[in-house]
Design a protein around this motif. Sequence first.
Motif, PDB file in Angstrom:
ATOM      1  N   SER A   2      31.562 -60.563  91.760  1.00 32.00           N
ATOM      2  CA  SER A   2      32.966 -60.469  92.124  1.00 32.00           C
ATOM      3  C   SER A   2      33.857 -61.450  91.363  1.00 32.00           C
ATOM      4  O   SER A   2      35.018 -61.170  91.109  1.00 32.00           O
ATOM      5  CB  SER A   2      33.111 -60.745  93.618  1.00 32.00           C
ATOM      6  OG  SER A   2      32.749 -62.087  93.903  1.00 32.00           O
ATOM      7  N   GLU A   4      35.090 -63.772  92.731  1.00 35.92           N
ATOM      8  CA  GLU A   4      35.908 -64.345  93.790  1.00 35.92           C
ATOM      9  C   GLU A   4      35.278 -65.661  94.224  1.00 35.92           C
ATOM     10  O   GLU A   4      34.107 -65.921  93.963  1.00 35.92           O
ATOM     11  CB  GLU A   4      35.975 -63.382  94.979  1.00 35.92           C
ATOM     12  CG  GLU A   4      36.595 -62.030  94.658  1.00 35.92           C
ATOM     13  CD  GLU A   4      36.451 -61.051  95.805  1.00 35.92           C
ATOM     14  OE1 GLU A   4      35.799 -61.411  96.814  1.00 35.92           O
ATOM     15  OE2 GLU A   4      36.968 -59.928  95.692  1.00 35.92           O
ATOM     16  N   ASP A   5      36.054 -66.485  94.924  1.00 41.16           N
ATOM     17  CA  ASP A   5      35.494 -67.721  95.456  1.00 41.16           C
ATOM     18  C   ASP A   5      34.371 -67.414  96.438  1.00 41.16           C
ATOM     19  O   ASP A   5      34.428 -66.433  97.188  1.00 41.16           O
ATOM     20  CB  ASP A   5      36.578 -68.538  96.173  1.00 41.16           C
ATOM     21  CG  ASP A   5      37.441 -69.327  95.204  1.00 41.16           C
ATOM     22  OD1 ASP A   5      37.141 -69.315  93.997  1.00 41.16           O
ATOM     23  OD2 ASP A   5      38.421 -69.947  95.649  1.00 41.16           O
ATOM     24  N   PHE A   6      33.342 -68.263  96.413  1.00 39.20           N
ATOM     25  CA  PHE A   6      32.307 -68.181  97.450  1.00 39.20           C
ATOM     26  C   PHE A   6      32.918 -68.599  98.785  1.00 39.20           C
ATOM     27  O   PHE A   6      33.752 -69.500  98.826  1.00 39.20           O
ATOM     28  CB  PHE A   6      31.147 -69.126  97.112  1.00 39.20           C
ATOM     29  CG  PHE A   6      30.338 -68.723  95.915  1.00 39.20           C
ATOM     30  CD1 PHE A   6      29.573 -67.571  95.917  1.00 39.20           C
ATOM     31  CD2 PHE A   6      30.327 -69.525  94.779  1.00 39.20           C
ATOM     32  CE1 PHE A   6      28.817 -67.226  94.808  1.00 39.20           C
ATOM     33  CE2 PHE A   6      29.577 -69.186  93.674  1.00 39.20           C
ATOM     34  CZ  PHE A   6      28.815 -68.024  93.684  1.00 39.20           C
ATOM     35  N   THR A   8      31.335 -64.619  99.174  1.00 38.20           N
ATOM     36  CA  THR A   8      31.783 -63.276  98.849  1.00 38.20           C
ATOM     37  C   THR A   8      31.000 -62.268  99.683  1.00 38.20           C
ATOM     38  O   THR A   8      30.017 -62.611 100.346  1.00 38.20           O
ATOM     39  CB  THR A   8      31.560 -62.970  97.359  1.00 38.20           C
ATOM     40  OG1 THR A   8      30.152 -62.785  97.118  1.00 38.20           O
ATOM     41  CG2 THR A   8      32.086 -64.088  96.484  1.00 38.20           C
ATOM     42  N   GLU A   9      31.406 -61.004  99.599  1.00 38.58           N
ATOM     43  CA  GLU A   9      30.704 -59.942 100.306  1.00 38.58           C
ATOM     44  C   GLU A   9      29.401 -59.559  99.609  1.00 38.58           C
ATOM     45  O   GLU A   9      28.513 -58.961 100.208  1.00 38.58           O
ATOM     46  CB  GLU A   9      31.603 -58.700 100.414  1.00 38.58           C
ATOM     47  CG  GLU A   9      32.853 -58.911 101.262  1.00 38.58           C
ATOM     48  CD  GLU A   9      32.509 -59.205 102.713  1.00 38.58           C
ATOM     49  OE1 GLU A   9      31.539 -58.612 103.230  1.00 38.58           O
ATOM     50  OE2 GLU A   9      33.197 -60.050 103.325  1.00 38.58           O
ATOM     51  N   SER A  10      29.295 -59.870  98.325  1.00 36.44           N
ATOM     52  CA  SER A  10      28.096 -59.516  97.560  1.00 36.44           C
ATOM     53  C   SER A  10      26.986 -60.533  97.800  1.00 36.44           C
ATOM     54  O   SER A  10      27.255 -61.729  97.942  1.00 36.44           O
ATOM     55  CB  SER A  10      28.417 -59.479  96.063  1.00 36.44           C
ATOM     56  OG  SER A  10      29.440 -58.552  95.788  1.00 36.44           O
ATOM     57  N   GLN A  48      27.576 -67.688 102.559  1.00 32.24           N
ATOM     58  CA  GLN A  48      27.182 -66.808 101.470  1.00 32.24           C
ATOM     59  C   GLN A  48      25.732 -66.388 101.638  1.00 32.24           C
ATOM     60  O   GLN A  48      24.836 -67.245 101.719  1.00 32.24           O
ATOM     61  CB  GLN A  48      27.356 -67.516 100.123  1.00 32.24           C
ATOM     62  CG  GLN A  48      26.871 -66.721  98.925  1.00 32.24           C
ATOM     63  CD  GLN A  48      27.741 -65.520  98.637  1.00 32.24           C
ATOM     64  OE1 GLN A  48      28.967 -65.629  98.578  1.00 32.24           O
ATOM     65  NE2 GLN A  48      27.117 -64.368  98.463  1.00 32.24           N
ATOM     66  N   GLU A 304      25.911 -61.949  92.952  1.00 30.17           N
ATOM     67  CA  GLU A 304      26.326 -63.242  92.405  1.00 30.17           C
ATOM     68  C   GLU A 304      25.087 -63.973  91.897  1.00 30.17           C
ATOM     69  O   GLU A 304      24.387 -64.641  92.651  1.00 30.17           O
ATOM     70  CB  GLU A 304      27.035 -64.074  93.480  1.00 30.17           C
ATOM     71  CG  GLU A 304      28.007 -63.305  94.370  1.00 30.17           C
ATOM     72  CD  GLU A 304      29.253 -62.832  93.636  1.00 30.17           C
ATOM     73  OE1 GLU A 304      29.367 -63.081  92.428  1.00 30.17           O
ATOM     74  OE2 GLU A 304      30.097 -62.202  94.284  1.00 30.17           O
ATOM     75  N   ASN A 448      32.585 -74.089  94.529  1.00 35.61           N
ATOM     76  CA  ASN A 448      33.187 -73.116  93.626  1.00 35.61           C
ATOM     77  C   ASN A 448      33.472 -73.695  92.251  1.00 35.61           C
ATOM     78  O   ASN A 448      33.698 -72.946  91.301  1.00 35.61           O
ATOM     79  CB  ASN A 448      34.467 -72.550  94.257  1.00 35.61           C
ATOM     80  CG  ASN A 448      34.165 -71.460  95.261  1.00 35.61           C
ATOM     81  OD1 ASN A 448      33.699 -70.379  94.898  1.00 35.61           O
ATOM     82  ND2 ASN A 448      34.386 -71.730  96.540  1.00 35.61           N
TER      83      ASN A 448
END
Length: 702
Positions: A2, A4-6, A8-10, A48, A304, A448
Motif C-alpha cells: 500500500s 500507506e503508513d503502518f 495497513t489493511e494488507s 499490523q 507489506e 514508519n
Amino acid sequence: MSHEDFPTESPAVVTCGLPYANGDLHVGHLRTYVSGDILTRALETIGQQTAFVSGSDMHGTPIAVNAEEAGVSPEEFALDWHETYQETFPQFDVDFDNYGHTHDETNTELTRDIVRTLDDRGYVYEKEIEVAWDPIEDQPLPDRYVVGTCPYCGEQARGDECDEGCGRHLEPGEIEDPKSTLTGNPAEYRTRDHKFFRVSEFQEYLQEFIDRLEGTSNAQNQPREWIEGELQDWCISRDLDWGIDYPGDEGEADDLVLYVWVDAPIEYISSTKQYTERVGADEYDWEAVWRDESEAGDADAGGEIVHVIGRDIIQHHRVFWPAIGRGADFAEPRAVMASGFVNLEGEAFSTSRNRAIWADDYLDTEFSTDLLRYYLATQGSFERDVDFTWGRFQERVNAELADAVGNFVYRALLFATRNYDGTPDADVSPDVVDRIREAMEAFQAALNDYSLRRAGETAVDLARFGNEYIQRNEPWKLTDDDPDRAAQVIRDTVQLVKAISVLLAPFTPEKAETVWSQLEEDGSVHDREIDACLEAPPATFGEPTELFEKIEDDTVANLEDQLAERVAEAEAASEAETDTSEEDDTRPMTDLEPIADERIPYEDFEKLDIRVGEILAAEPIEGADELVRLDVDLGVEERQLVAGIQQLHDVDDLPGTTIVVLANLEKAELFGVESNGMLLAAGEEADLLTTHEDAEPGTKIQ
C-alpha cells in the motif's frame, strides 16, 4: 503493497537475511535478527498483521569446502549448523513464526518452479563462458573454490565477490590471476555452458522501483551505481554437486546446480508458505503477501514485505531479487532495512583472530538478553556501524535501563502498593494522558520511518518524564498534607508504568513481561496493542521487585580482560600465518588512502579556524538528493552550512549533535543555498567528527 503508513489493511512479512550455515553467530549477526524481531513485535503492537520468517542458507561453495575439510557431507554439515541456529535464536527472544532452510522440499520445489517460469518467459539463456579450473584435481572451481584479484579494484577477492575491496558481485571468469583453494596452485580458465538470467531486461523497472522503495538510506542509494549504469546479466548456474539441481529437461544442464543467490531469497517465500500451512490461510495467507497476479505487475500488488539485512547484501536484495520476483509474478518489497556492521572497540570483528563477541560469550555473562537487544537496536541509526565495547554497553544499560526505566518503575509501583495496595482510585491527569499519547504517536512515527532507535527511546523518555514527575510533585510529602493530590500523582505514575511496559515490550520482552506481571495484568503484554497504554491498570497488585541491576565496573574489567586474553592467544597461534582471507565476511576491509608525503608548515595549519559546533536545525534541500541545510551554533554566532550527508544520516536525528566545523572556509553556494563553513566528517560514510568530552560550541580545535 500500500505504501500507506503502518498499520495497513494488507498483511506484512518481515524477513531477515539468511544466516549462512557455516559457523557460530556473533553479536554482529545478532544485530540483524534482533532488529527484525523487534520490528515485527512493534508492528504488531500498533495493529499490523505481521509474520516474521527466515531460514538457514544451506548451499554454496563455502559449505561444500568446509564439509570436505570436516569429512562429512555438505548436507550433514549444514544441517548441524541449522540446528544450532534454531537453538540459539530463542535464547535471545528472536521468535520467528517460521524458520526453515533452503534445502527443504518446499524451497527446492518453489525454486525450481520459479526458474522454470523465468526460462519459459525467455528470461534465461545459455551462454558459453570461461570458468576457473583446477588442472591438478581436474575439476571446475566455482565461487569460493577460487581466489584472485578483483578486476574492478585490484584487491584480493573470492570467486563470486570482492569481499575485501569494493564489495562487488563477481561473475564466473571475471577474477584475475585465479588460484585454486584446493591445491594452492594457479588455476586456468576453460569454457563451459552456463545459464544466465536477463537482469538487463528489468533495468527500467529497477530504476522506477528504487525510487519508491522505503527503508534505510543506504539500501536506497548504494545500488544506484549498478541500476543506472550498464546492468549486467547474471550467471545463475554453477559447476557444483551441492545445491538445487538446475530444473532443465532430462539431459539438459544435469551437471549444474543453481547459484546460491537464486534459492536463498526464495526461502523468504517458502518460509512464509510453511507458516500458512501450519496455521491456516484464515489466520495468515502467504499468497496475499507474495503473489502479484495483476496483468502488468502492479507496484501496489501484494502485502507489506520488509527485508532486514546486512549492508553487504544490499545489491542482491535491491537488484537481483526484485528482478526475479518481477519476472515470476511475485510482489516487490515495500522496504529494505540494511544494517551497519558491529565493530569491536573500533576495529572490525575477526573470526580468525577470535576477536568477536560470540553469542555464547554473551550468554555466559548471565546478563539478561534484553540488555543486548535494547543496545543493538538503539545504539545509533540502523544503517550506521556500531562500535561495541563492554564499557559503552555498561553506560547505556546503567543510564537508560537501570537508572531511567528500572528506577521509575520500582519507585512508582512500590509507593503505590505500600500506600494504596495498587492503583489509586482516580482518573489520569490530562497532562499525563497527553504525554502518553505523544509517546504512542512517536512510537508509531518512528516505525514508519524505520527507526528502531527512536521507537525504543519512547519508553525510556517516558520513564525519564515519570522520574521528573515524581521528583517535582514529591508524593511522600503530600500523603498527609494533600492526600487527594498524592493519590492523583501515584495514579498517574502507575499509568506511565503500564505505558512503558507496552512500548518497551518489543525491545526487552522479558523485562516488559515482568512489569506486566507486577501490575497483575491479565494475559501477556505481547498480546496487547498500543491502545493498552491508556487502559486502566488493575486496582490491586503486590510489591514489585527491581527490574534491572546495574553492571559493575569490576564485571566490565573482567570481560575486557577475558577478551584481550583470548585475542592475544589467537594472534599468537596465527602469528606465522600471512593469509588474511579468513577475515569475517560480515565486515569488508576498508581501502584506505596512504598518508600524503608532502608536509605543510605549522603556519599553514594556524590559518585554519576549526571550531566545535552544535547543530540546531537540519532539513533536506529540495531537489538535492544528498544535501542538507544545517543551522549551527558556533558559540559566538550561528551559521548556515550545507553538507552532503542526507543519504548517510537520519536528518531528524541531527539537531543536538556536536560537530566540528572549518569556520574560515570561503562561502559557497550549493543548489541556491549559501554555505558558510564546512562540516568535517570521516570517510565515504560521512562519520561526523565530534569531541569526546562536552566542549562548548565555539571552542577552537588546536
